[in-house]
Each structure stands twice: as structure tokens, then as C-alpha cells.
Motif scaffolding. Structure first.
Motif, short mmCIF file in Angstrom:
data_model
loop_
_atom_site.label_atom_id
_atom_site.label_comp_id
_atom_site.label_asym_id
_atom_site.label_seq_id
_atom_site.Cartn_x
_atom_site.Cartn_y
_atom_site.Cartn_z
N PHE A 115 0.84 -1.19 0.00
CA PHE A 115 0.00 0.00 0.00
C PHE A 115 0.88 1.25 0.00
N GLU A 116 1.94 1.21 0.78
CA GLU A 116 2.89 2.33 0.79
C GLU A 116 3.48 2.53 -0.61
N LYS A 117 3.85 1.42 -1.22
CA LYS A 117 4.45 1.49 -2.54
C LYS A 117 3.48 2.07 -3.56
N LEU A 118 2.22 1.67 -3.44
CA LEU A 118 1.21 2.19 -4.36
C LEU A 118 1.11 3.71 -4.23
N GLN A 119 1.17 4.20 -3.00
CA GLN A 119 1.11 5.64 -2.79
C GLN A 119 2.29 6.34 -3.43
N GLN A 120 3.46 5.74 -3.27
CA GLN A 120 4.64 6.34 -3.88
C GLN A 120 4.53 6.36 -5.40
N LEU A 121 3.98 5.29 -5.93
CA LEU A 121 3.78 5.20 -7.38
C LEU A 121 2.86 6.31 -7.87
N VAL A 122 1.79 6.53 -7.12
CA VAL A 122 0.83 7.58 -7.48
C VAL A 122 1.50 8.95 -7.43
N GLU A 123 2.25 9.19 -6.38
CA GLU A 123 2.90 10.49 -6.24
C GLU A 123 3.88 10.75 -7.38
N GLN A 124 4.64 9.71 -7.70
CA GLN A 124 5.63 9.87 -8.77
C GLN A 124 4.98 9.97 -10.15
N THR A 125 4.06 9.07 -10.41
CA THR A 125 3.46 9.01 -11.75
C THR A 125 2.55 10.19 -12.03
N CYS A 126 1.75 10.58 -11.04
CA CYS A 126 0.76 11.63 -11.27
C CYS A 126 1.27 13.00 -10.83
N GLY A 127 2.37 13.03 -10.13
CA GLY A 127 2.85 14.32 -9.62
C GLY A 127 1.92 14.89 -8.57
N PHE A 128 1.24 14.00 -7.88
CA PHE A 128 0.23 14.40 -6.91
C PHE A 128 0.81 14.28 -5.51
N ALA A 129 0.69 15.34 -4.71
CA ALA A 129 1.20 15.29 -3.34
C ALA A 129 0.09 14.81 -2.41
#
Lengths: 148, 148
Positions: A115-129
Motif C-alpha cells: 500500500f505504501e508502494k502504491l502511494q509512492q507510485l501515485v505520487e511519482q506518476t501523477c505528480g500528486f502530493a
DNA sequence: GTATTTGCAAAAGCTTTGCTGCAAC
DNA sequence: GTTGCAGCAAAGCTTTTGCAAATAC
């Protein structure tokens, strides 16, 4: 609700942020901090009244709003298992997800690195904080499946 | 709201399940199916009224309940960006997550294999049979971050 | 013709707000 | 002493429900 250790210490965090610690806030923070299940506003109110009989439900909501603003509690829906109420829990360093059983109503928590990794993926891929998040699944728990 | 292709065909799915297709249901299903953004009950109602002036809000809620029961639409909170309303979208074969920007209010969708994998992990590890799920993040989107 | 669904209006459930007096620092 | 908070009651907003009339098959 395991892993009490990694939950924020609400009282300390509020003090650290210079938030006024009134009698009612102290009572509510105490109740939330030591809750052993997910509580809605009314349940918090009832438990708080055991310590301060005059405690008002509006104060509960105002305190919850304050804690949410500071990122100290998370608001959950728990798949609307019992109507539209919200439930509250102390935020943690590690995020976790909730499983709501439609058959028995039990709420399970599950923490995983994925779940942590998924969040990091979202932040990196979408540029979303990401400031806050909520992952809830509804379905049928192991016990209910075995029972069926 | 991209990838219209992989969304369920509501009208066909209802027919397949032998659900009575009334005038109002046809209208609402049409509106939901072709929505270009996330709609709440009142928005669905207003758009439906363009096709049937007598359409009632209660009927909207009853139809949504029906569609939810059949797993044909998903109910979202979108991090309560605008109060406690719910938003609805046609279910899809592949699950996806929602990003709600606290600054500009925009809703982004994101689909990734990692979310599917996380669900499989939960099912296997917890023995939980997932029927429905919801993953929402609140924070600040790329545009708003660059603007700041 | 029979069973379901709809519209309408009213109620319900949860949450927020205005205001006055009280508490915190 | 000032500033912000709490209690109370009322309102707000979304959603649900009871019932008689209308609709689907």
C-alpha cells in the motif's frame, strides 16, 4: 485496532502545535487515543460524557474538525455499513486499509508495504502530493466464508 | 473519465438480469452511462429531468440503490470535497483510484496494475472476498503544485 | 390483471452554525 | 483583560420512507 505504539500522541502533538488544550479537548483526545474500536461522533460523545457530563455533541464535531485539519485523525466511512456516519481513528505513520464484512459487520485492518508502494507510485506518476488517503474494501470475511 | 469502452453497458446488464426497464430507469441509466464527469444524485436528477420533466429525486435514489445492488455502479465520496454528497460512476472491469485536489477541486483518475495486485494480496492474505472497494487520495495535484 | 414502481411530501439521520456566556492564558 | 471556545437550540443538507396512483408485463 492493534499497533497502538505507532499512532500519534494526540495530546503531545496538539501541544507541539500550540493548540489551546481546553477541558473538552483533553477529554475527547483521551477517548480517541485509547479507543479499542472505530468510533463515530455519537459514540465519542457518549464516552466523553462519562468524563464530563456537560460535553456537547457540537463540541465533539468541532474538535474532530480541528484534529482532521492537523492531520491527527483520519475519517473513515467503513463502506457505509451502518448508514452515513463517519468513524474516526488516530493517524499513524504507516497507512493501512480497512475491510468491512457485509455479512457480519466486522471491520478488519490490514497493513502492507504494498500500500505504501502504491502511494509512492501515485505520487511519482501523477505528480500528486498525497496529504491523506483512504482505502476500504467491502466483501465477505474469512470467518463468514468458512461458515457458509 | 476516459476509457468508456471498458465500462459496463448498464442497459444491457439490467436486461440480462431480468430487471424491469421502466421509463425512469432507462432515462437515468442513459444519463449515468454517458456522464462526462462524476455526478451526484441531484446532478443526475437535473440531467434526467431534461428527458423526463416529472422525474423525481426519490426515484433517482431508488434507481441508484438498484444499480449498486447489482454491482453496476460505484459510489464515491471524493474525499468529501464538497460536503457529504456521493458521486456515482459506472463500474469497470479494471478498478481505478481517485485523486481529489484540495486546492482546485479537480478529480483525477488513475489506473494501475499495482492496485489490482494489492487487491489480490488482500484476498489471499486475509481470506477476504472483495465485492467492492474504494481508494481515494486527497492532496495537491501537479498543476497546483507547479502554480505555487 | 397483478405485481412493481413512481411521485409526492414528510421524516430521518448526521453534521454545521449563530449566538451568548464561559474558560483559557 | 482579551481572545477564543463551549453549550444550546435551531437549521442545513443529503438520503430514506409511507402511501396512493400510475405503469409494466
Amino acid at each position: 485496532m492493534p499497533d497502538l505504539a505507532q499512532r500519534y500522541d494526540l495530546r503531545a502533538e496538539l501541544a507541539r502545535r500550540g493548540v489551546r488544550l481546553t477541558r473538552q479537548r483533553r477529554v475527547l483526545v483521551e477517548v480517541i487515543q485509547h479507543a479499542t474500536r472505530h468510533l463515530d461522533a455519537e459514540a465519542l460523545w457518549r464516552q466523553g460524557q462519562a468524563r464530563d457530563a456537560n460535553l456537547n455533541l457540537a463540541t465533539v464535531y468541532r474538535t474532530l474538525a480541528l484534529l482532521k485539519q492537523h492531520g491527527l485523525v483520519d475519517e473513515l466511512d467503513l463502506m457505509h455499513l451502518e448508514g452515513e456516519k463517519h468513524y474516526y481513528e488516530v493517524s499513524r505513520a504507516q497507512s493501512h486499509l480497512h475491510l468491512a464484512c457485509f455479512r457480519c459487520g466486522r471491520i478488519e485492518e490490514f497493513q502492507t508495504e504494498e500500500f505504501e508502494k502504491l502511494q509512492q507510485l501515485v505520487e511519482q506518476t501523477c505528480g500528486f502530493a498525497i496529504k491523506t488517503g483512504r482505502l476500504e474494501f467491502g466483501g465477505v470475511c474469512r470467518q463468514c466464508r468458512e461458515r457458509a
